[in-house]
Design an enzyme around this catalytic site. Structure first.
Site, PDB file in Angstrom:
ATOM      1  N   SER A   8      -9.077  27.769-121.457  1.00  0.00           N
ATOM      2  CA  SER A   8      -9.366  26.645-122.354  1.00  0.00           C
ATOM      3  C   SER A   8      -8.110  25.786-122.539  1.00  0.00           C
ATOM      4  O   SER A   8      -8.144  24.761-123.197  1.00  0.00           O
ATOM      5  CB  SER A   8      -9.818  27.184-123.722  1.00  0.00           C
ATOM      6  OG  SER A   8      -8.752  27.912-124.306  1.00  0.00           O
ATOM      7  N   ASN A   9      -6.996  26.250-121.965  1.00  0.00           N
ATOM      8  CA  ASN A   9      -5.693  25.646-122.236  1.00  0.00           C
ATOM      9  C   ASN A   9      -5.253  24.725-121.080  1.00  0.00           C
ATOM     10  O   ASN A   9      -4.929  25.189-119.982  1.00  0.00           O
ATOM     11  CB  ASN A   9      -4.689  26.785-122.440  1.00  0.00           C
ATOM     12  CG  ASN A   9      -3.320  26.321-122.829  1.00  0.00           C
ATOM     13  OD1 ASN A   9      -2.840  25.306-122.341  1.00  0.00           O
ATOM     14  ND2 ASN A   9      -2.670  27.063-123.700  1.00  0.00           N
ATOM     15  N   GLY A  11      -2.541  22.976-120.640  1.00  0.00           N
ATOM     16  CA  GLY A  11      -1.135  23.163-120.232  1.00  0.00           C
ATOM     17  C   GLY A  11      -1.023  24.274-119.205  1.00  0.00           C
ATOM     18  O   GLY A  11      -0.315  24.147-118.202  1.00  0.00           O
ATOM     19  N   LYS A  12      -1.732  25.374-119.444  1.00  0.00           N
ATOM     20  CA  LYS A  12      -1.719  26.490-118.501  1.00  0.00           C
ATOM     21  C   LYS A  12      -2.302  26.048-117.169  1.00  0.00           C
ATOM     22  O   LYS A  12      -1.766  26.370-116.107  1.00  0.00           O
ATOM     23  CB  LYS A  12      -2.545  27.661-119.064  1.00  0.00           C
ATOM     24  CG  LYS A  12      -1.769  28.509-120.057  1.00  0.00           C
ATOM     25  CD  LYS A  12      -2.665  29.408-120.887  1.00  0.00           C
ATOM     26  CE  LYS A  12      -3.233  30.581-120.166  1.00  0.00           C
ATOM     27  NZ  LYS A  12      -3.762  31.603-121.120  1.00  0.00           N
ATOM     28  N   ASP A  65      -3.637  35.798-119.324  1.00  0.00           N
ATOM     29  CA  ASP A  65      -3.360  35.988-120.735  1.00  0.00           C
ATOM     30  C   ASP A  65      -1.845  36.048-120.908  1.00  0.00           C
ATOM     31  O   ASP A  65      -1.175  36.799-120.201  1.00  0.00           O
ATOM     32  CB  ASP A  65      -4.012  37.306-121.185  1.00  0.00           C
ATOM     33  CG  ASP A  65      -4.435  37.252-122.625  1.00  0.00           C
ATOM     34  OD1 ASP A  65      -4.423  36.157-123.212  1.00  0.00           O
ATOM     35  OD2 ASP A  65      -4.752  38.308-123.183  1.00  0.00           O
ATOM     36  N   ASP A 143       6.704  26.554-126.355  1.00  0.00           N
ATOM     37  CA  ASP A 143       7.794  25.997-125.536  1.00  0.00           C
ATOM     38  C   ASP A 143       8.948  25.394-126.363  1.00  0.00           C
ATOM     39  O   ASP A 143      10.108  25.562-125.985  1.00  0.00           O
ATOM     40  CB  ASP A 143       7.259  24.940-124.553  1.00  0.00           C
ATOM     41  CG  ASP A 143       6.562  25.580-123.350  1.00  0.00           C
ATOM     42  OD1 ASP A 143       6.751  26.788-123.139  1.00  0.00           O
ATOM     43  OD2 ASP A 143       5.835  24.867-122.649  1.00  0.00           O
ATOM     44  N   LYS A 160      10.632  24.176-115.975  1.00  0.00           N
ATOM     45  CA  LYS A 160      10.028  25.389-116.543  1.00  0.00           C
ATOM     46  C   LYS A 160       9.218  26.124-115.482  1.00  0.00           C
ATOM     47  O   LYS A 160       9.235  27.346-115.395  1.00  0.00           O
ATOM     48  CB  LYS A 160       9.133  25.016-117.737  1.00  0.00           C
ATOM     49  CG  LYS A 160       8.303  26.180-118.250  1.00  0.00           C
ATOM     50  CD  LYS A 160       7.234  25.763-119.233  1.00  0.00           C
ATOM     51  CE  LYS A 160       6.299  26.926-119.542  1.00  0.00           C
ATOM     52  NZ  LYS A 160       5.151  26.530-120.364  1.00  0.00           N
TER      53      LYS A 160
HETATM   54  P1  ITT Z   1      -6.950  30.786-122.731  1.00  0.00           P
HETATM   55  O1  ITT Z   1      -6.961  32.193-123.305  1.00  0.00           O
HETATM   56  O2  ITT Z   1      -8.247  30.058-122.870  1.00  0.00           O
HETATM   57  O3  ITT Z   1      -6.434  30.762-121.313  1.00  0.00           O
HETATM   58  P2  ITT Z   1      -4.921  30.324-124.797  1.00  0.00           P
HETATM   59  O4  ITT Z   1      -4.177  29.087-125.212  1.00  0.00           O
HETATM   60  O5  ITT Z   1      -5.686  31.086-125.827  1.00  0.00           O
HETATM   61  O6  ITT Z   1      -5.869  29.916-123.560  1.00  0.00           O
HETATM   62  P3  ITT Z   1      -3.233  32.670-124.327  1.00  0.00           P
HETATM   63  O7  ITT Z   1      -4.085  33.508-125.198  1.00  0.00           O
HETATM   64  O8  ITT Z   1      -2.850  33.217-122.995  1.00  0.00           O
HETATM   65  O9  ITT Z   1      -3.903  31.244-124.029  1.00  0.00           O
HETATM   66  O10 ITT Z   1      -1.900  32.231-125.028  1.00  0.00           O
HETATM   67  C1  ITT Z   1      -1.434  32.778-126.216  1.00  0.00           C
HETATM   68  C2  ITT Z   1      -0.588  31.779-126.934  1.00  0.00           C
HETATM   69  O11 ITT Z   1       0.653  31.665-126.264  1.00  0.00           O
HETATM   70  C3  ITT Z   1      -1.199  30.379-127.006  1.00  0.00           C
HETATM   71  O12 ITT Z   1      -0.976  29.858-128.295  1.00  0.00           O
HETATM   72  C4  ITT Z   1      -0.425  29.587-125.968  1.00  0.00           C
HETATM   73  O13 ITT Z   1      -0.282  28.225-126.361  1.00  0.00           O
HETATM   74  C5  ITT Z   1       0.914  30.314-125.953  1.00  0.00           C
HETATM   75  N1  ITT Z   1       1.476  30.236-124.611  1.00  0.00           N
HETATM   76  C6  ITT Z   1       0.960  30.752-123.466  1.00  0.00           C
HETATM   77  N2  ITT Z   1       1.712  30.423-122.407  1.00  0.00           N
HETATM   78  C7  ITT Z   1       2.737  29.680-122.889  1.00  0.00           C
HETATM   79  C8  ITT Z   1       3.813  29.004-122.300  1.00  0.00           C
HETATM   80  O14 ITT Z   1       4.012  28.984-120.993  1.00  0.00           O
HETATM   81  N3  ITT Z   1       4.649  28.329-123.095  1.00  0.00           N
HETATM   82  C9  ITT Z   1       4.473  28.299-124.428  1.00  0.00           C
HETATM   83  N4  ITT Z   1       3.460  28.875-125.079  1.00  0.00           N
HETATM   84  C10 ITT Z   1       2.587  29.558-124.305  1.00  0.00           C
END
Ligand code: ITT
Length: 178
Positions: A8-9, A11-12, A65, A143, A160
């Site tokens: 859902s993210n 940025g990822k 994750d 970040d 990054k």
């Molecule tokens: P999905 O599970 O739908 O993929 P999410 O945003 O819930 O999206 P995560 O559970 O993997 O993703 O991420 C946990 C938290 O860590 C979430 O708030 C992200 O914004 C943060 N996060 C993950 N990867 C990051 C990165 O590379 N830099 C900074 N914050 C990150």
């Protein structure tokens, strides 16, 4: 080659898309949230999530994750990173770390790939420190408070993607299938 990334993210997805292109892989974005079962580790949560989602999607896909683990907070927020980001956010973490000398932290990314039959896991880690204030406006999530050397990930921008936990996990994954 095409692969489906469920997240859902945005940025990822954008970061993964760029890394995949280096392997000649085109990523398709399946933008959706999925149920993340409780688990003791990110590895376990990612595997269980992918197994549950495979029942629904049937086709091959991967998810990822991630979590931020702060040493002085005994690994918090770790598996609770998403909830903690949405609630107390970066400001909350900076406050929790006020006056704390040990600033060490790491990001962990766990990729779970469903190949149509079974789920495989690939992990990547990057070590850094928690900044004393938010810095930079690139990237997403934690970040602005994650220091890698003298810059935060949010100040590094594209750099990054050369060193991140995501890059390290995805490289292991992509090189195993290419
Ligand atoms: P999905 O599970 O739908 O993929 P999410 O945003 O819930 O999206 P995560 O559970 O993997 O993703 O991420 C946990 C938290 O860590 C979430 O708030 C992200 O914004 C943060 N996060 C993950 N990867 C990051 C990165 O590379 N830099 C900074 N914050 C990150």
């Amino acid at each position: 080659m095409e692969l489906t990334f469920v997240t859902s993210n945005e940025g990822k997805f954008r970061e993964a898309e760029e890394i995949a292109a280096r392997y000649g892989i085109k990523l398709k974005w399946k933008k959706m949230s999925y149920l993340e079962p409780q688990g003791s580790s990110l590895e376990e949560i990612a595997k269980l999530s992918a197994e549950a989602l495979s029942e629904e999607l049937k086709e091959p896909f991967f998810l990822e994750d991630s979590g931020l683990f702060v040493e002085a907070l005994k690994g918090f927020p770790g598996p609770y990173s998403s909830y903690v980001f949405k609630t107390i956010g970066n400001e909350g973490i900076v406050k929790l770390m006020d006056g704390v000398e040990n600033r060490k932290a790491y990001f962990l990314a766990v990729v779970a790939y469903f190949d149509g039959e079974k789920v495989q896991i690939f992990t990547g880690k990057v070590e850094g420190e928690i900044a004393t204030e938010m810095r930079g406006d690139r990237g997403f999530g934690f970040d602005p408070i994650f220091l890698y050397g003298s810059k935060t990930f949010a100040e590094m921008g594209d750099e990054k993607n050369e060193v991140s936990h995501r890059r390290r996990a995805l490289e292991k994954f992509f090189s195993s299938i290419c």
